[in-house]
Design a protein around this motif. Structure first.
Motif, PDB file in Angstrom:
ATOM      1  N   GLU A   1     -29.432 -59.604 -45.492  1.00  0.00           N
ATOM      2  CA  GLU A   1     -28.385 -58.766 -45.392  1.00  0.00           C
ATOM      3  C   GLU A   1     -27.091 -59.555 -44.581  1.00  0.00           C
ATOM      4  O   GLU A   1     -26.069 -59.573 -44.798  1.00  0.00           O
ATOM      5  N   GLN A   2     -27.698 -59.621 -43.299  1.00  0.00           N
ATOM      6  CA  GLN A   2     -26.940 -60.169 -42.381  1.00  0.00           C
ATOM      7  C   GLN A   2     -26.022 -61.759 -42.718  1.00  0.00           C
ATOM      8  O   GLN A   2     -24.890 -61.872 -42.699  1.00  0.00           O
ATOM      9  N   ARG A   3     -27.004 -62.386 -43.498  1.00  0.00           N
ATOM     10  CA  ARG A   3     -26.483 -63.710 -43.631  1.00  0.00           C
ATOM     11  C   ARG A   3     -25.476 -63.608 -44.938  1.00  0.00           C
ATOM     12  O   ARG A   3     -24.442 -64.252 -44.931  1.00  0.00           O
ATOM     13  N   ILE A   4     -25.764 -62.702 -45.962  1.00  0.00           N
ATOM     14  CA  ILE A   4     -24.927 -62.343 -47.117  1.00  0.00           C
ATOM     15  C   ILE A   4     -23.607 -61.892 -46.418  1.00  0.00           C
ATOM     16  O   ILE A   4     -22.367 -62.313 -46.966  1.00  0.00           O
ATOM     17  N   SER A   5     -23.485 -60.917 -45.651  1.00  0.00           N
ATOM     18  CA  SER A   5     -22.397 -60.377 -45.110  1.00  0.00           C
ATOM     19  C   SER A   5     -21.699 -61.523 -44.167  1.00  0.00           C
ATOM     20  O   SER A   5     -20.441 -61.577 -44.324  1.00  0.00           O
ATOM     21  N   GLU A   6     -22.280 -62.474 -43.676  1.00  0.00           N
ATOM     22  CA  GLU A   6     -21.332 -63.480 -42.742  1.00  0.00           C
ATOM     23  C   GLU A   6     -20.772 -64.478 -43.701  1.00  0.00           C
ATOM     24  O   GLU A   6     -19.545 -64.704 -43.999  1.00  0.00           O
ATOM     25  N   ALA A   7     -21.481 -64.762 -44.920  1.00  0.00           N
ATOM     26  CA  ALA A   7     -20.813 -65.427 -45.909  1.00  0.00           C
ATOM     27  C   ALA A   7     -19.589 -64.798 -46.625  1.00  0.00           C
ATOM     28  O   ALA A   7     -18.427 -65.334 -46.919  1.00  0.00           O
ATOM     29  N   GLY A   8     -19.813 -63.512 -46.942  1.00  0.00           N
ATOM     30  CA  GLY A   8     -18.723 -62.594 -47.386  1.00  0.00           C
ATOM     31  C   GLY A   8     -17.481 -62.765 -46.531  1.00  0.00           C
ATOM     32  O   GLY A   8     -16.197 -62.922 -46.916  1.00  0.00           O
ATOM     33  N   LYS A   9     -17.794 -62.568 -45.089  1.00  0.00           N
ATOM     34  CA  LYS A   9     -16.540 -62.537 -44.318  1.00  0.00           C
ATOM     35  C   LYS A   9     -15.867 -63.776 -44.327  1.00  0.00           C
ATOM     36  O   LYS A   9     -14.537 -63.862 -44.083  1.00  0.00           O
TER      37      LYS A   9
END
Ligand code: TYD
Ligand code: MG
Length: 455
Positions: A409-417
């Motif tokens: 989840e953390q990795r995906i949210s960083e990509a989203g940011k």
């Protein structure tokens, strides 16, 4: 005349013996004993400190009776350092910072000294003159009116300075240059390091003053001196990076007061080290159009998600044995990925030279970037660029299966940011729900990924 006595010390664990022995009885290593001269009848390191922390009691106490929370941390302005230390400086703690010559250890600690603007800092240097340190301080945009310099190497004289000055924070550059009159061998020898580090630790523990020690490292990258040094101190930090790149990473390998998972990232600039609070933005190169051989992955450095750019170049091999070269990524793992591509996806990697690079001079050990490395290799092989809004996360197994990675989840949210639109990940990475607004493409095998990307 002083009575001369020699003792043999183990270079590895610091064990001592009156006679030379081939195998260390302490650690079992062979050929590690060296002879050093010791003189006993010289003055000892002074320990008549003005300040007493009172942290040590003379008799055993019940664990239940020990008061919690009296470990007030001293706030550190440098957020990267604070994170690596586990949230500030613990009074009486001894922090050892190791790193290659020229990487920026002295710069980092001088900067830290100048940032403690309301504290009396004593910067002890056995390596540079006062003017050299002053010149460096002038480049750094911080000032501290109560930062004292002391270019001295004798711990007896340093002990006296501790008494006179009563510092709040002590920095020693470096432990290998310190010398105790108590011991006759040269500075940097095992017995000297053991003794002088012991003196500094004694001062720290008895007065509650935090002490930073800079340590040299040997050719093979370990801290010079006995392994014992690392056992003696509370925290061991490693300052690393490629000297030809501007980024530096501060990593903790031992921390009695926090996790060793955190890292700090800095950028070396003409005016000192700059904290990099959002590393993803700088590690991904700005490009207008998608290029072949480039894929982005979201990795974790400690607890922080970090987007990195993986690059590959695949070209026809001119020699009989194809070349494989890897920068920042494990070369054995690269060979494994190439073998999988050959066997499971039918790509003729044996006929091609393959070069892999991680942008920014970073070294990544997280297997979660495998998928991105494969995508970059195939993109270069096929000469088809990958959309620059796609991010890849997944570990590749030996039969070409794509395995789940941690903290997705953390990795995906960083990509989203950072404005990514699509994330390719393992089918086995169970996402409870997709709140990120990104398109998630689940893949279970490498050939699935390749047919999605390259048809
Ligand atoms: P230094 O702190 O002396 O390294 P160490 O103590 O680990 O041996 O740093 C040396 C390098 O840092 C030197 O090559 C010059 C560079 N530097 C900068 O780029 N900007 C600066 O503001 C400073 C002080 C140093
Ligand atoms: Mg230095």
């Amino acid at each position: 005349m002083a009575k001369t006595q020699t003792t043999f010390f183990c270079k590895n664990c610091g064990a001592s013996s009156a006679k030379w022995v081939g195998k260390c009885p302490g650690c079992g290593e062979w050929n590690t004993f060296v002879e050093e001269v010791i003189v006993k009848d010289k003055p000892d390191f002074k320990n008549t400190w003005k300040k007493e922390s009172g942290a040590r009691t003379a008799k055993p106490v019940l664990l239940e009776d020990v008061e919690k929370g009296n470990e007030q941390r001293i706030p550190v302005q440098d957020q990267e350092l604070a994170r690596v230390l586990g949230g500030g400086l613990v009074p009486g703690s001894v922090v050892l910072i190791g790193g290659e010559p020229g990487i920026g250890k002295s710069t980092l600690l001088l900067q830290v000294a100048l940032q403690f603007s309301n504290k009396r800092v004593l910067y002890i240097s056995g390596e540079e003159s006062e003017t050299q340190i002053k010149m460096r301080a002038d480049r750094i945009p911080f000032t501290n009116n109560s930062c004292y310099l002391f270019t001295e190497t004798s711990t007896q004289k340093i002990g006296k300075a501790f008494n006179d000055l009563d510092p709040d924070i002590v920095i020693v550059d470096s432990i290998q240059t310190l010398q105790s009159d108590h011991i006759d061998s040269t500075a940097g020898s095992i017995s000297q390091i053991k003794e002088t580090a012991g003196d500094m630790i004694k001062f720290a523990k008895e007065t509650g003053t935090p002490v930073f020690l800079i340590g040299h490292i040997t050719k093979d990258g370990t801290l010079a001196g006995p392994k014992l040094l690392e056992h003696m101190v509370d925290t061991v930090l490693q300052f690393e990076g490629d000297r030809h790149h501007v980024y530096r990473i501060l990593r903790s390998t031992k921390n009695r007061f926090g996790s060793t998972n955190e890292i700090g990232i800095y950028e070396m600039q003409p005016g000192g080290l700059r904290e990099v609070s959002n590393p993803s933005e700088i590690l991904i190169s700005q490009r207008d159009q998608a290029l072949s051989g480039v894929a982005i992955s979201a990795t974790l450095e400690g607890m922080r998600p970090l987007l990195i750019e993986t690059q590959a170049l695949v070209s026809a091999a001119v020699y009989g044995t194809p070349q494989r070269n890897s920068n920042g990524y494990d070369a054995k793992r690269l060979n494994m990925l190439l073998a999988i591509l050959e066997k499971k996806c039918g790509l003729r990697m044996g006929m091609h030279d393959v070069f892999v690079n991680i942008a920014g001079g970073l070294r990544v050990e997280d297997p979660g970037i495998d998928l991105s490395i494969v995508a970059a290799i195939v993109s270069s092989y096929e000469n088809v660029p990958i959309d620059n809004k796609i991010c890849f996360v997944g570990e590749v197994g030996l039969s070409g299966e794509i395995r789940a990675v941690s903290r997705i989840e953390q990795r995906i949210s960083e990509a989203g940011k950072l404005g990514f639109k699509t994330v390719y990940l393992s089918k086995f990475n169970k996402l409870p729900e997709n709140k990120s607004g990104l398109t998630i493409v689940e893949v279970s095998k490498l050939d699935e990924l390749l047919s999605f990307l390259f048809g």
